[in-house]
Design a protein around this motif. Sequence first.
Motif, mmCIF file in Angstrom:
data_model
loop_
_atom_site.group_PDB
_atom_site.id
_atom_site.type_symbol
_atom_site.label_atom_id
_atom_site.label_comp_id
_atom_site.label_asym_id
_atom_site.label_seq_id
_atom_site.Cartn_x
_atom_site.Cartn_y
_atom_site.Cartn_z
ATOM 1 N N MET A 136 0.633 -1.204 -0.226
ATOM 2 C CA MET A 136 -0.247 0.050 0.146
ATOM 3 C C MET A 136 0.905 1.323 -0.066
ATOM 4 O O MET A 136 2.100 0.977 0.575
ATOM 5 C CB MET A 136 -0.384 -0.073 1.120
ATOM 6 N N ILE A 137 0.460 2.128 -0.610
ATOM 7 C CA ILE A 137 1.330 3.942 -0.951
ATOM 8 C C ILE A 137 0.248 5.072 -0.818
ATOM 9 O O ILE A 137 -0.769 4.590 -1.455
ATOM 10 C CB ILE A 137 1.679 3.770 -2.441
ATOM 11 N N VAL A 138 0.499 5.489 0.089
ATOM 12 C CA VAL A 138 -0.284 6.677 0.905
ATOM 13 C C VAL A 138 0.710 7.751 -0.396
ATOM 14 O O VAL A 138 1.833 8.418 0.301
ATOM 15 C CB VAL A 138 -0.573 6.345 2.120
ATOM 16 N N ASN A 139 0.144 8.553 -0.515
ATOM 17 C CA ASN A 139 0.897 9.465 -0.879
ATOM 18 C C ASN A 139 -0.357 10.804 -0.814
ATOM 19 O O ASN A 139 -1.785 10.860 -1.337
ATOM 20 C CB ASN A 139 0.672 9.995 -1.874
ATOM 21 N N ILE A 140 -0.055 12.466 0.245
ATOM 22 C CA ILE A 140 -1.043 13.579 0.274
ATOM 23 C C ILE A 140 -0.915 14.045 -0.878
ATOM 24 O O ILE A 140 -0.106 14.776 -1.945
ATOM 25 C CB ILE A 140 -0.195 14.471 1.445
ATOM 26 N N VAL A 141 -2.563 13.643 -1.762
ATOM 27 C CA VAL A 141 -2.125 14.780 -2.939
ATOM 28 C C VAL A 141 -2.983 16.053 -3.325
ATOM 29 O O VAL A 141 -2.874 17.089 -3.879
ATOM 30 C CB VAL A 141 -3.580 14.582 -4.428
ATOM 31 N N ASP A 142 -3.407 16.566 -2.198
ATOM 32 C CA ASP A 142 -4.466 18.041 -1.871
ATOM 33 C C ASP A 142 -4.154 18.084 -0.280
ATOM 34 O O ASP A 142 -4.242 17.022 0.787
ATOM 35 C CB ASP A 142 -5.545 18.053 -2.398
ATOM 36 N N TYR A 143 -3.924 19.908 0.418
ATOM 37 C CA TYR A 143 -4.923 19.920 1.978
ATOM 38 C C TYR A 143 -4.815 21.040 1.503
ATOM 39 O O TYR A 143 -4.122 22.145 0.192
ATOM 40 C CB TYR A 143 -3.153 19.346 2.377
ATOM 41 N N GLY A 144 -5.498 21.801 2.574
ATOM 42 C CA GLY A 144 -5.941 23.604 2.646
ATOM 43 C C GLY A 144 -7.006 23.332 3.418
ATOM 44 O O GLY A 144 -7.495 22.730 4.281
ATOM 45 N N LYS A 172 -11.362 24.014 2.887
ATOM 46 C CA LYS A 172 -12.321 23.615 1.158
ATOM 47 C C LYS A 172 -13.712 23.783 2.376
ATOM 48 O O LYS A 172 -14.058 23.664 3.471
ATOM 49 C CB LYS A 172 -12.546 22.300 0.746
ATOM 50 N N ASP A 173 -14.400 25.228 2.089
ATOM 51 C CA ASP A 173 -16.188 25.118 2.675
ATOM 52 C C ASP A 173 -15.663 25.279 3.886
ATOM 53 O O ASP A 173 -16.102 24.774 4.947
ATOM 54 C CB ASP A 173 -16.580 23.563 2.342
ATOM 55 N N GLY A 174 -14.583 26.227 4.775
ATOM 56 C CA GLY A 174 -14.190 26.806 5.719
ATOM 57 C C GLY A 174 -13.322 25.420 6.301
ATOM 58 O O GLY A 174 -13.630 26.087 7.577
ATOM 59 N N LYS A 175 -13.547 24.434 6.212
ATOM 60 C CA LYS A 175 -12.718 23.209 6.800
ATOM 61 C C LYS A 175 -11.002 23.242 6.271
ATOM 62 O O LYS A 175 -11.260 22.931 5.191
ATOM 63 C CB LYS A 175 -13.188 22.126 6.728
ATOM 64 N N LYS A 176 -10.349 22.537 7.053
ATOM 65 C CA LYS A 176 -9.067 22.214 7.015
ATOM 66 C C LYS A 176 -9.385 20.447 6.714
ATOM 67 O O LYS A 176 -9.789 19.980 7.071
ATOM 68 C CB LYS A 176 -8.172 22.493 8.143
ATOM 69 N N PHE A 177 -8.929 20.632 5.183
ATOM 70 C CA PHE A 177 -8.566 19.199 4.641
ATOM 71 C C PHE A 177 -7.687 18.711 4.625
ATOM 72 O O PHE A 177 -6.884 18.987 4.072
ATOM 73 C CB PHE A 177 -9.669 19.010 3.986
ATOM 74 N N ILE A 178 -7.114 16.919 4.164
ATOM 75 C CA ILE A 178 -5.730 16.272 3.193
ATOM 76 C C ILE A 178 -6.901 15.635 3.600
ATOM 77 O O ILE A 178 -7.224 14.870 3.193
ATOM 78 C CB ILE A 178 -4.914 15.939 4.458
ATOM 79 N N GLU A 179 -6.377 15.435 1.393
ATOM 80 C CA GLU A 179 -7.118 14.684 0.794
ATOM 81 C C GLU A 179 -5.806 12.913 0.521
ATOM 82 O O GLU A 179 -4.417 13.408 0.267
ATOM 83 C CB GLU A 179 -7.435 14.741 -0.801
ATOM 84 N N TYR A 180 -5.993 12.408 0.435
ATOM 85 C CA TYR A 180 -5.024 11.361 0.112
ATOM 86 C C TYR A 180 -4.998 10.020 -0.595
ATOM 87 O O TYR A 180 -6.603 10.442 -0.997
ATOM 88 C CB TYR A 180 -4.693 10.330 1.363
ATOM 89 N N MET A 181 -3.968 9.991 -1.786
ATOM 90 C CA MET A 181 -4.431 8.936 -2.786
ATOM 91 C C MET A 181 -3.737 7.828 -1.802
ATOM 92 O O MET A 181 -2.314 7.797 -2.320
ATOM 93 C CB MET A 181 -4.473 9.294 -3.950
#
Length: 91
Positions: A1-9, A11-20
């Motif tokens: 399994m490989i986990v990469n963060i592809v986006d963060y910041g 969105k809609d007033g909430k902090k987020f991290i998007e992982y692939m």
Amino acid sequence: MIVNIVDYGEKDGKKFIEYMVSGLSFGQLSYLNNHLDEEIAIDGDNLILTMYFDEKLYPFQSDVAKIRIDDFIAREEIEMNMFLSGFLEDM
């Protein structure tokens, strides 16, 4: 399994991290899709997982994180890999 963060910041007033997440079997992909509570999408053989954080818990908010962002991203990718590996042990 490989986990990469592809986006963060923010969105809609909430902090987020998007992982692939790649390198999962079909069974693992299905299990995570059906059992995780977070926002999930499947893109081919990849799982896209979006997690939202309270401002206080967002891992990239500190001044040190802004200076050493690569270190913080690598740590988050390792932590998510460990979390998902543990979660998949229940499969």
